[in-house]
Scaffold this active site. Structure first.
Site, PDB file in Angstrom:
ATOM      1  N   CYS A 256      31.038  45.376  60.600  1.00 43.22           N
ATOM      2  CA  CYS A 256      30.278  44.186  61.355  1.00 43.22           C
ATOM      3  C   CYS A 256      28.741  44.167  61.191  1.00 43.22           C
ATOM      4  O   CYS A 256      28.437  44.898  62.236  1.00 43.22           O
ATOM      5  CB  CYS A 256      30.874  43.931  62.615  1.00 43.22           C
ATOM      6  SG  CYS A 256      30.308  42.543  63.294  1.00 43.22           S
TER       7      CYS A 256
ATOM      8  N   CYS B 287      35.615  38.310  62.305  1.00 43.49           N
ATOM      9  CA  CYS B 287      34.161  38.989  62.712  1.00 43.49           C
ATOM     10  C   CYS B 287      33.723  38.665  63.945  1.00 43.49           C
ATOM     11  O   CYS B 287      32.961  37.760  64.319  1.00 43.49           O
ATOM     12  CB  CYS B 287      33.032  38.258  61.495  1.00 43.49           C
ATOM     13  SG  CYS B 287      31.370  39.100  61.747  1.00 43.49           S
TER      14      CYS B 287
END
Length: 546
Positions: free
Chosen positions: A478, A298
């Site tokens: 994201c 991430c």
């Protein structure tokens, strides 16, 4: 903690926590040895934390750490020297098994009489670990999955959805399963950390055998996986999805400072609540946020922590007294150009100072100072000093050692797969997904959500004698939490191509929206536990090629 005596001098156990030290003192322990590398699991305390508590009670501590099946002769000699102190010695690792084995080698090499070592009760799970003296067993399965994280369990569920008769085993030494995407929200005071963890047994799909052990080595030619506990597992097809390892030790002084002195990280289950404590209590000064070189899980998470903290300080009247710094090893704020305008507007709102191409290399917690290295245009190295009142660290990340040192890895240590079919480049009956693979996609949970059905589909076809025809397009997502209540939902595929899941009239992904926050904070966690881990492929049906 289950303390298992080896002989009159030595005992072993599973992971020791600082709160266990009084019990060890009561046992008369004078030497404590940790055989577990830092960062093996999210809930694991660092060796420095345990050692600090133990040394305060007069216990001498040693860190002789190795992954399962990888102890060296030098480490055996170190352990033997600890025994030779004559003091009561207690050794620990994840389960006690590694500590038992290194004692066995150290005592045998010295030819001193000792009781036969045995693993503590917690080291043995149904069908999993064997006692150190047990005969090696071989188990057979149609599909063996390494890793009971999101990728491994979603793949198991998707396989059973397609063929409920498959014999599937999942190998993982952890006993707790985590929903890690919510840790950023925890660090921002917007989510309960308790809701991110569940017992591993509760999320293993029905009909799947859980082998609660660690992988020692792979034997792809013989279609076997050797377990740290001594057993072997034979497969027709192997899925490798162990995630990646957080390399806390890669930054000098970091492990010793985490969880104190204002040093924290949302990449840890234990530390995410501490992040919000620091945010709430900061009354001004320097707040430093870091991002290491790619790849990391991430890539937006380091920024998310920063934006949520700055939003809190803005709304509570403390931002004017606080200078926020973002030190990024990369050269840009975010890798997909379309999302930069929205992010840049928040950089300006919070008056964040950006420092690109700087990599955190050292932390001195007690003196609240961090150092960053930089490679200049002429190739020379420089180091910058940065004082802090709060330091949020995103640690460097890499594939786990048992992958990096295996025949399945590429030159950089990542699992080598075809980026579209997710099939191993050298072994056709091995597949990979999640953070461990070398495909050039973003390492996000959303990527795993798309990859698991592809792997499941292709394995079922392979078992029928057909070639792989489901393709992964590099999708990743994201959800960038730029303030409490708003998210920029970045969705993209290979090459940074935008890949929105919703029409623009419903959710415009390049700008912050409250709907995207609702998805991030409320919808996705529920879908994860009750959908993705159950084999439901919402907006994730595999794309089948020609």
């Amino acid at each position: 903690m289950n303390i298992t005596p080896i002989n009159s001098q030595v005992s072993v156990s599973e992971q020791v926590y600082p709160e266990h030290i009084p019990a060890l003192v009561a046992e008369g322990v004078g030497v404590l040895v940790c055989n577990r590398p830092d960062g093996e699991a999210a809930e694991q305390p660092s060796f420095a934390e345990v050692a600090q508590a133990a040394e305060a009670e007069g216990i001498t501590c040693y860190h002789i750490a190795f992954a399962g099946g990888e102890m060296t002769d030098a480490q055996v000699e170190q352990f033997r020297e600890c025994i030779n102190t004559g003091k009561r010695l207690h050794a620990y690792c994840r389960t006690g098994n590694r500590s038992s084995k290194i004692f066995e080698r150290a005592s045998n090499a010295e030819s001193t009489p000792a009781a036969e070592p045995s693993a503590p009760k917690s080291a043995t799970s149904a069908g999993a670990k064997a006692d150190a003296s047990a005969t090696k067993a071989v188990q057979n399965f149609d599909v063996v999955i390494v890793g009971a994280g999101s990728g491994g369990l979603a793949t198991a569920a998707s396989l059973l959805k397609r063929n409920g008769q498959l014999r599937i085993a999942v190998i993982d030494p952890a006993t707790t399963h985590y929903y890690q995407p919510a840790w950023t929200l925890v660090g921002g005071g917007a989510y309960d950390i308790g809701k991110t963890a569940r017992p591993m047994q509760s999320v293993i799909p029905d009909g799947v055998t859980w082998l609660n052990d660690a992988v020692a080595t792979f034997e792809p030619e013989g279609q076997q996986v050797q377990l740290a506990g001594g057993d072997a597992v034979h497969y027709q097809h192997l899925v490798v999805a162990p995630g990646l390892a957080l390399h806390w030790q890669g930054i000098e002084g970091l492990s010793e400072s985490l969880g104190q002195h204002g040093v924290t990280s949302n990449y840890s289950f234990k530390l995410a609540p501490y992040t919000f404590e620091l945010v709430k209590n900061l009354k001004g000064g320097n707040a430093v946020f870091t991002q290491p070189p790619m790849p990391i899980k991430c890539a937006g998470a380091p920024q998310k922590a920063m934006y949520l903290a700055a939003d809190y300080w803005l709304k509570h009247g403390q931002l004017a007294n606080t200078q926020v710094h973002f030190y990024n090893a990369g050269a840009v704020l975010f890798g997909v150009q379309a999302y930069l305008p929205a992010l840049q507007s928040y950089i300006e709102r919070y008056d964040i100072q950006l420092h690109f191409q700087r990599t955190l290399c050292r932390v001195d917690g007690p003196n609240k100072t961090a150092w960053f290295s930089r490679t200049e245009a002429d190739g020379s190295q420089s180091v910058e000093e940065a004082p802090f009142d709060m330091l949020h660290v995103c640690p460097p990340q890499r594939a786990p050692d048992f992958i990096r040192q295996s025949p399945l890895a590429d030159e950089a240590g990542w699992l080598a797969v075809d980026p579209n079919t997710l099939q191993h480049t050298a072994y056709p009956n091995i597949w990979g997904l999640g953070d461990v693979i070398n495909a050039p996609n973003a390492k996000t949970l959303a990527a795993v959500r798309k990859q698991a059905p592809v792997v499941a589909h292709n394995i079922v076809r392979a078992l029928q004698g057909d070639s792989a025809n489901a393709l992964y397009d590099g999708y990743g997502s994201c959800p960038l939490t730029v303030e409490r209540g708003k998210v920029v939902l970045a969705e993209f595929s290979y090459g940074g191509k935008l890949a929105p899941s919703f029409p623009a009239w419903l959710l415009e992904g390049t700008r912050p929206t409250r709907l995207a926050w609702y998805l991030k904070a409320d919808v996705l966690p529920s879908f994860y536990w009750h959908g993705m881990l159950k084999g439901h492929e919402w907006l994730a049906s595999p794309k089948v090629g020609g």
